[in-house]
Design a protein around this motif. Structure first.
Motif: not given
Length: 139
Positions: A19, A34-35, A37, A75, A79-80, A83-84
C-alpha cells in the motif's frame, strides 16, 4: 486459490500487494494514509501455455516489466480493502482475457451483389464529381 480457467489456478501467495500513498485530490487524508494498492505478480510463476504467455505480454503492455512481473496500481477507492480487491480483480480479468484463444479468421469472398452495390456507389459518386465546376472557359 483463485481460479482463472478450469486448468489454471493462481495461488494467492504469489501475489504481492503493498500500500502506497495515492495521488490526486483527497484533502488532508491524501498525505497521511496509504490507501492505493500496488500489486506485483510474477507471471513466470504461473504454469500456462506459450501462446497464453505471449497474449498476456501483449495485453499487459507497459504494466509488465522486462522480467515478466505485472504491476497494477489501484487507487480508485478510498479504502485499502476496496483498492486491494480492485487490483486483484483487474489481474484476474487480464489473465482470463489472455487465456481465451482468438477464433481464427476464415477468408471469405464478397458476394456478387455486394460487388455490384460497391461499383454502383462508385459510379454515382463519379457522376456527382464530374458534374462539378462546369463553367470553364475555352480561349
Amino acid at each position: 486459490m483463485l481460479r482463472i480457467t478450469r486448468t489454471i489456478v493462481l495461488d494467492e501467495n504469489d501475489i504481492d500487494i503493498q500500500f502506497v500513498r495515492a495521488s490526486g485530490p483527497g484533502g488532508q487524508n491524501v498525505n497521511k494514509l496509504s490507501t492505493a494498492a500496488q500489486l506485483r505478480f510474477d507471471a513466470r510463476r504461473l504454469a500456462m501455455p506459450d501462446d497464453m504467455q505471449t497474449r498476456l505480454a501483449t495485453l499487459a503492455g507497459q504494466r509488465m516489466t522486462k522480467d515478466g512481473v505485472i504491476v497494477i496500481h489501484a487507487q480508485r477507492f478510498r479504502t485499502q480493502e476496496r483498492n486491494r480487491a480492485d487490483a486483484i480483480d483487474r489481474l484476474l480479468e487480464l489473465l482470463r482475457e489472455a487465456a481465451v484463444r482468438p477464433k481464427p479468421r476464415r477468408a471469405t469472398r464478397p458476394t456478387l451483389g455486394s460487388k455490384m452495390r460497391r461499383l454502383e456507389g462508385k459510379k454515382r459518386r463519379s457522376d456527382v464529381k464530374s458534374k462539378r465546376g462546369g463553367g470553364r472557359f475555352e480561349d
